[in-house]
Design a protein around this motif. Structure first.
Motif, PDB file in Angstrom:
ATOM      1  N   HIS A 156       0.811  -1.216   0.000  1.00  0.00           N
ATOM      2  CA  HIS A 156       0.000   0.000   0.000  1.00  0.00           C
ATOM      3  C   HIS A 156       0.848   1.272   0.000  1.00  0.00           C
TER       4      HIS A 156
ATOM      5  N   ARG B 118       0.955   3.147  -3.344  1.00  0.00           N
ATOM      6  CA  ARG B 118      -0.302   3.830  -3.660  1.00  0.00           C
ATOM      7  C   ARG B 118      -0.482   5.079  -2.798  1.00  0.00           C
ATOM      8  N   GLN B 119      -0.157   4.974  -1.498  1.00  0.00           N
ATOM      9  CA  GLN B 119      -0.321   6.123  -0.603  1.00  0.00           C
ATOM     10  C   GLN B 119       0.578   7.276  -1.025  1.00  0.00           C
TER      11      GLN B 119
ATOM     12  N   ASP C 141      -0.757   8.694  -4.394  1.00  0.00           N
ATOM     13  CA  ASP C 141      -1.962   9.518  -4.219  1.00  0.00           C
ATOM     14  C   ASP C 141      -1.603  10.890  -3.653  1.00  0.00           C
TER      15      ASP C 141
ATOM     16  N   LEU D 245      -0.099  13.117  -6.322  1.00  0.00           N
ATOM     17  CA  LEU D 245      -1.112  13.598  -7.277  1.00  0.00           C
ATOM     18  C   LEU D 245      -1.871  14.799  -6.734  1.00  0.00           C
ATOM     19  N   LYS D 246      -2.015  14.876  -5.423  1.00  0.00           N
ATOM     20  CA  LYS D 246      -2.758  15.982  -4.822  1.00  0.00           C
ATOM     21  C   LYS D 246      -1.942  17.278  -4.799  1.00  0.00           C
TER      22      LYS D 246
ATOM     23  N   GLU E 209      -3.497  13.273   5.131  1.00  0.00           N
ATOM     24  CA  GLU E 209      -3.105  11.935   4.698  1.00  0.00           C
ATOM     25  C   GLU E 209      -2.554  11.121   5.872  1.00  0.00           C
TER      26      GLU E 209
END
Length: 747
Positions: free
Chosen positions: A132, A135-136, A139, A142-143, A160
């Motif tokens: 994970h 992915r964390q 993500d 991307l923000k 987050e």
């Protein structure tokens, strides 16, 4: 101390800054610790071993790892140890079942001459899942956007990390120049009090704790009410000293900090360090009102998010810094264009007063030149400005002086705070009181603290080591300060000064053409014109070349390359400015009138040595000063000559482990003779005739930097007094410089 350390009854907590937090002698009890030899023999164990796996800590000492944790667990763990690349930061090896009902994440690191194995108790039987993490991190990236501010990025990171860990409150705060923490962003549950915008005093995090945050980037306290598990034996068997647990995930923390947490209503906390340009920029601080477990894989994700946030902050700050400097430089270029409009230097300066204010973001500006004082904007009155310049002339010897609390250094400024709480001052001449000054008005600020930073519940000073108990908002009004001066403003002010000196030099040359000494000036210009052209063009070529490289698209994609180009441009600009500065000083030597008085040479020498303290730094320099007489001469000019000679002695002994500089004076009948000897690089006597010429150097600039004008200034000053200069030296055996001043001046 209201709370003793139960594991270290001998611990002296008379000062938080002395508390040995790296050597607590114990761990947090949500896991156990084994310290092993290279052969995996147990040398130390935590005394909660029995509670954790039913093994006696004392009996475990000297046994093999498998004998302590069981054969089955040993067969799983030993191959993991052999295969892993274990360093000083904890590395996840595996999740291990020991006994029928206990499971542990096993972390390993080498430190303090031991292999440290930490077994953190976990509820799951399966291995930690790092799938994970990608992915964390993805993500989160991307923000983020190129235009995101530091506050926006910090808020995203707080959200987050709270989502990953489940903590009730996550804050991101930045340390200011004084070490106080300012909360920039926060994500919290509704029942947690908010600290957004508030400040925590620097004393909340002692010096050694900050150093540990720089080494170990993440720290977890699962339950502030824990009873520490002691190490058995208490000392490291290899070093014979207390164990250094700097990188141990289970390291026990200060009892003072645990009480601090309880006072704050926090039983679990986690901190992630934010490192920007090698310094502790701030922290991500997580709080929970009840005990909270965060497994190693989740902590790893939080640590990665902290590193990404740090890099983004560094990139954003670099971009903001570059934009700020470009904006200020544009203003400077427009001002310089206006300074060449007419022949009157002061009139030209006064014509660009509005740009001068904008350049330094000041409320007022003043120019003092040849007893003429011009002001613009909100400034003190003329008498106050002249008194301030007199103080600056005595106490400030650098290229610029700046402060945002002028009254703290110059008490009379307390009455001028309305328009002069902050000052940026720039001497335009080393000989005369020619100054350019910028004034900033007082900015009254109200700072919100999480509790009174000056008083711990009214406790007397002797009792203030105890953790503070109140975190209620406390407001403080700050007076007597202005907006702080930006580092870019200071550096560009120095560049502006160099440009002004260049213009002043040009004006001086124009005036020299009308003077009676035109013939002599022309001969000197012919003699060193090639050297001037070469020395000035070299840094200017560097500036143009690196500017062209900076404008290339590839430079903007590589931050490190861009920073290197900017550093080269700045260094070249400073060198060019120094050349122009020294040329102006050389020009002034031939024209300014002498004002001889009786001067104490001993005082003059010691004043020069004080000014050289910054150049000397930590070097070992032995000053051997003999008895020096009183001489009749111009104190300003002779001080400059002495300073150049002493500065040369310091510079050319820089490669000596122990520098010895000897200063003597002798009575030679009609004149005094001064000598300055050193044990430095020396020179070959075949080239002694070049020493006192303009732009003449006997050593490579790479070995000893300089413009080649200092000794020419010395000769001109001494000859103006009717004296003479000479020198003796030998390569590698030092040099001695002499000058004479007649007892009866004929000037």
């Amino acid at each position: 101390m209201s709370q003793a350390n139960p594991d270290r009854p001998d611990l002296d907590l008379s000062s938080c800054d002395k508390e040995p937090i790296r050597f607590p002698g114990s761990i947090q009890p949500h896991g156990f610790l084994l310290a092993l030899s290279p052969t995996l023999q147990v040398l130390q164990a935590s005394d909660n071993l029995d509670d954790m796996i039913g093994a006696d800590a004392a009996r475990a000492i000297g046994q093999s790892l498998q004998a302590v944790i069981g054969e089955q667990a040993g067969l799983q763990l030993v191959p993991e140890i052999d295969a892993a690349d274990i360093g000083q930061r904890p590395l996840y090896l595996c999740t291990l079942g020991i006994g029928p009902a206990r499971h542990f994440d096993v972390l390993a690191h080498y430190y303090d001459a031991l292999l440290i194995l930490e077994f953190e108790s976990v509820a799951r039987a399966s291995a930690a899942d790092f799938r994970h993490l990608h992915r964390q991190v993805g993500d989160f990236l991307l923000k983020l956007t190129d235009t995101a501010s530091t506050r926006t990025m910090s808020a995203l990171a707080a959200q987050e990390i709270r989502r990953v860990t489940g903590f009730g409150r996550v804050m991101v705060y930045q340390f200011d120049d004084e070490g106080h923490g300012h909360v920039l962003a926060e994500c919290r549950a509704d029942d947690y009090p908010s600290y957004l915008g508030q400040r925590f005093p620097a004393s909340d995090i002692p010096r050694q704790a900050r150093e540990l945050y720089m080494l170990n980037r993440i720290r977890l306290i699962q339950d502030a009410d824990y009873t520490p598990a002691r190490l058995v034996p208490a000392l490291n068997p290899v070093t014979g000293k207390p164990n250094d647990l700097s990188f141990a995930a289970l390291r026990s923390v200060s009892p003072i900090h645990l009480q601090y947490m309880r006072n704050m209503g926090t039983l679990a906390s986690m901190s992630v360090s934010l490192m920007v340009k090698g310094k502790l920029w701030g922290l991500i601080s997580c709080h929970h009102a009840t005990p909270c477990t965060v497994a190693f894989d989740k902590r790893t994700a939080c640590e990665q998010l902290g590193q990404i946030l740090s890099m983004c902050i560094e990139s954003r700050e670099d971009a903001n810094e570059l934009q700020f400097r470009l904006d200020v430089r544009r203003i400077m270029v427009s001002m310089l264009a206006g300074l060449t409009q007419s022949a009157d230097f002061i009139d030209n300066l006064s014509s660009v007063f509005p740009a001068l204010l904008k350049f330094a973001r000041a409320g007022g500006a003043a120019i003092l030149f040849e007893e003429r004082l011009l002001t613009y904007g909100d400034t003190p009155d003329e008498e106050a400005i002249r008194e301030l310049v007199a103080w600056l002339d005595l106490h400030c010897h650098g290229d610029v002086f700046h402060t945002d609390q002028l009254a703290a250094l110059y008490p009379p400024a307390a009455a001028l705070a309305a328009n002069s709480a902050g000052l940026l001052a720039m001497p335009v001449s080393r000989i005369h009181k020619h100054y350019l000054l910028w004034f900033r008005p007082e900015v009254v600020r109200t700072v919100e603290w999480a509790g009174n930073p000056h008083d711990k519940d009214g406790a007397p000073p002797a009792a203030q080591l105890t953790p503070r108990t109140s975190f209620a908002t406390w407001r403080e009004t700050i007076t007597g300060t202005s907006a702080p001066w930006h580092g870019g403003e200071i550096e560009l002010a120095i560049e502006f000064r160099s440009a002004l000196l260049g213009i002043a030099l040009e004006r001086a040359e124009q005036m020299a053409e009308l003077a009676e000494e035109l013939g002599r000036a022309n001969k000197e210009l012919e003699a060193f014109s090639y050297s001037v052209s070469h020395d000035l063009r070299a840094p200017l070529r560097h500036i143009v070349g690196f500017s062209d490289l900076l404008l290339e698209p590839s430079a903007n994609e590589n931050l490190e390359k861009r920073q290197r180009f900017l550093r080269n441009i700045k260094d070249s600009a400073r060198l060019a400015g120094k050349l122009v500065d020294d040329l102006l000083s050389f020009s002034q030597m031939g024209r300014a009138a002498l004002r001889p008085t009786l001067i104490q040479m001993d005082d003059l020498v010691r004043s020069c040595i004080d000014k050289l303290a910054l150049d000397i730094g930590a070097r070992q320099v032995e000053w051997d000063i003999g008895t020096l007489p009183a001489m009749r001469a111009d104190p300003t000019f002779v001080q400059l000559a002495l300073y150049n000679l002493l500065s040369n002695a310091v510079k050319f002994t820089s490669q000596k482990e122990r520098a010895v500089i000897t200063i003597r004076a002798s009575d030679e009948g009609a004149e005094w003779v001064m000598s300055i000897a050193d044990n430095g690089a020396g020179f070959h006597m075949d080239y002694v005739h070049k020493l006192f010429g303009v732009f003449q150097r006997l050593h490579r600039m790479e070995d000893f930097q300089g413009t080649g004008i200092g000794l020419a200034n010395v000769r001109r000053i001494i000859e103006r007094h009717g004296g003479r200069v000479w020198a003796k030296g030998a390569p590698g055996n030092g040099a001695t410089f002499y000058f004479s001043i007649p007892k009866e001046l004929n000037i």
